[in-house]
Write a protein that holds these residues in place. Structure first.
Motif, PDB file in Angstrom:
ATOM      1  N   ALA A 256       0.827  -1.205   0.000  1.00  0.00           N
ATOM      2  CA  ALA A 256       0.000   0.000   0.000  1.00  0.00           C
ATOM      3  C   ALA A 256       0.863   1.257   0.000  1.00  0.00           C
ATOM      4  CB  ALA A 256      -0.935  -0.001   1.211  1.00  0.00           C
ATOM      5  N   LEU A 257       1.950   1.220   0.758  1.00  0.00           N
ATOM      6  CA  LEU A 257       2.867   2.356   0.782  1.00  0.00           C
ATOM      7  C   LEU A 257       3.588   2.512  -0.554  1.00  0.00           C
ATOM      8  CD1 LEU A 257       4.281   1.878   4.384  1.00  0.00           C
ATOM      9  CD2 LEU A 257       2.757   3.704   3.605  1.00  0.00           C
ATOM     10  N   GLU A 258       3.902   1.399  -1.188  1.00  0.00           N
ATOM     11  CA  GLU A 258       4.506   1.466  -2.525  1.00  0.00           C
ATOM     12  C   GLU A 258       3.557   2.145  -3.515  1.00  0.00           C
ATOM     13  OE1 GLU A 258       7.659  -2.094  -3.328  1.00  0.00           O
ATOM     14  OE2 GLU A 258       5.548  -2.679  -3.327  1.00  0.00           O
ATOM     15  N   LYS A 259       2.271   1.811  -3.427  1.00  0.00           N
ATOM     16  CA  LYS A 259       1.283   2.428  -4.316  1.00  0.00           C
ATOM     17  C   LYS A 259       1.200   3.927  -4.064  1.00  0.00           C
ATOM     18  CE  LYS A 259      -0.077  -0.987  -6.815  1.00  0.00           C
ATOM     19  NZ  LYS A 259       0.178  -0.988  -8.280  1.00  0.00           N
ATOM     20  N   ARG A 260       1.292   4.334  -2.791  1.00  0.00           N
ATOM     21  CA  ARG A 260       1.268   5.762  -2.498  1.00  0.00           C
ATOM     22  C   ARG A 260       2.512   6.434  -3.082  1.00  0.00           C
ATOM     23  NH1 ARG A 260      -0.910   9.575   1.203  1.00  0.00           N
ATOM     24  NH2 ARG A 260      -2.734   8.209   1.199  1.00  0.00           N
ATOM     25  N   LYS A 261       3.660   5.774  -3.006  1.00  0.00           N
ATOM     26  CA  LYS A 261       4.872   6.364  -3.578  1.00  0.00           C
ATOM     27  C   LYS A 261       4.741   6.510  -5.092  1.00  0.00           C
ATOM     28  CE  LYS A 261       9.881   6.065  -3.904  1.00  0.00           C
ATOM     29  NZ  LYS A 261       9.886   6.234  -5.371  1.00  0.00           N
ATOM     30  N   GLU A 262       4.163   5.503  -5.741  1.00  0.00           N
ATOM     31  CA  GLU A 262       3.940   5.597  -7.183  1.00  0.00           C
ATOM     32  C   GLU A 262       3.043   6.785  -7.516  1.00  0.00           C
ATOM     33  OE1 GLU A 262       2.393   1.878  -8.542  1.00  0.00           O
ATOM     34  OE2 GLU A 262       4.143   0.738  -7.874  1.00  0.00           O
ATOM     35  N   LEU A 263       2.020   7.008  -6.685  1.00  0.00           N
ATOM     36  CA  LEU A 263       1.137   8.147  -6.887  1.00  0.00           C
ATOM     37  C   LEU A 263       1.892   9.454  -6.698  1.00  0.00           C
ATOM     38  CD1 LEU A 263      -1.823   9.093  -7.341  1.00  0.00           C
ATOM     39  CD2 LEU A 263      -2.089   9.108  -4.852  1.00  0.00           C
ATOM     40  N   TRP A 264       2.688   9.541  -5.637  1.00  0.00           N
ATOM     41  CA  TRP A 264       3.457  10.750  -5.377  1.00  0.00           C
ATOM     42  C   TRP A 264       4.467  11.017  -6.495  1.00  0.00           C
ATOM     43  CZ3 TRP A 264      -0.245  11.819  -2.910  1.00  0.00           C
ATOM     44  CH2 TRP A 264      -0.356  12.253  -1.589  1.00  0.00           C
ATOM     45  N   ASP A 265       5.124   9.960  -6.994  1.00  0.00           N
ATOM     46  CA  ASP A 265       6.070  10.123  -8.110  1.00  0.00           C
ATOM     47  C   ASP A 265       5.376  10.742  -9.318  1.00  0.00           C
ATOM     48  OD1 ASP A 265       8.067   8.967  -6.586  1.00  0.00           O
ATOM     49  OD2 ASP A 265       7.917   6.994  -7.545  1.00  0.00           O
TER      50      ASP A 265
END
Length: 258
Positions: free
Chosen positions: A238-247
């Motif tokens: 879930a945190l990886e998905k948030r990082k992808e969104l932030w990127d």
């Protein structure tokens, strides 16, 4: 704090640090960039509420006839957070949800709310989340983020609880809040509601909720090592998905004109 939670937090620490130190926050220098940020972030505000309501459905009784369900402390946690998220107060003391408050903040700053309003309209007319997302002309990063959240909603309740607690915890650092406060001094007419939203979000979702949420995960996982392992993996993803969104948000920001 028990050893299972300590292990989970240790394993997700690297990706969480990447998020709290993400260069996106430092890039927020103008109202125009905040507008772009909110047009993407609003989907995370909305689907967080969907995850919360899924937990409420699983961990409390939401139908008649009523029967006691699960642990009373867990029921209290979920109902308390739902109360705050669905029916908090705005700066004038009027009842509103945090999601609706966020939309008000977007409208005040001049951000485009069209995509989110279209999504809500589709859902109100019975279109499924997946079909609604595919109907909208939206960046893949937003679509993938929301679809992942609804994938989690289909998982066992201990997975949902772990993602809610560790994968969707507040990841907006003090630096970003400070930037918003600085901008709001010269742009109060555009940013006063967004500033209030951030401050209220921190006030309502403080350490009390965090502690209760960890207790919820602890109750649901118990001493089952497999459940804790699944909870850890799901939180990290879930945190990886948030990082992808932030990127993706970072790459979409308008450049600052000198």
């Amino acid at each position: 704090m028990n050893s299972f939670i300590e292990t989970l937090r240790k394993e997700i620490a690297p990706i969480r640090q990447q998020l709290t130190n993400h260069s996106l926050y430092a890039e927020m220098q103008t109202v125009q960039q905040l507008q772009q940020f909110t047009q993407w972030h609003v989907f995370a505000v909305w689907d967080f509420m969907s995850l919360l309501k899924s937990l409420q459905t699983s961990l409390t009784c939401t139908t008649a006839p009523w029967v006691p369900v699960g642990n009373a402390d867990t029921r209290y946690l979920i109902n308390e957070i739902v109360l705050g998220e669905e029916s908090d107060v705005d700066a004038q003391g009027k009842r509103t949800s945090h999601f609706e408050l966020y939309l008000q903040a977007m409208q005040q700053m001049g951000a485009d709310t069209t995509l989110m309003e279209q999504l809500i309209a589709y859902l109100q007319n019975g279109v499924t989340v997946t079909d609604a997302l595919h109907k909208l002309q939206m960046p893949d990063a937003i679509k993938n983020f929301v679809l992942h959240t609804f994938h989690i909603i289909q998982q066992p309740v201990h997975i949902q609880a772990a993602v809610f607690t560790f994968g969707r915890e507040d990841l907006i650092p003090d630096m970003f809040i400070g930037i918003v406060k600085e901008l709001s001094v010269s742009h109060a007419e555009k940013l006063s509601i967004f500033k209030y939203y951030l401050e209220r979000h921190i006030e309502v979702d403080g350490d009390h909720h965090s502690h209760l949420a960890m207790e919820m995960v602890n109750t649901l996982c118990g001493t089952d090592a497999d459940k804790w392992r699944g909870a850890t993996i799901a939180s990290y993803q879930a945190l990886e998905k948030r990082k992808e969104l932030w990127d993706a948000v970072l790459n979409s920001l308008p450049e600052v004109v000198a």
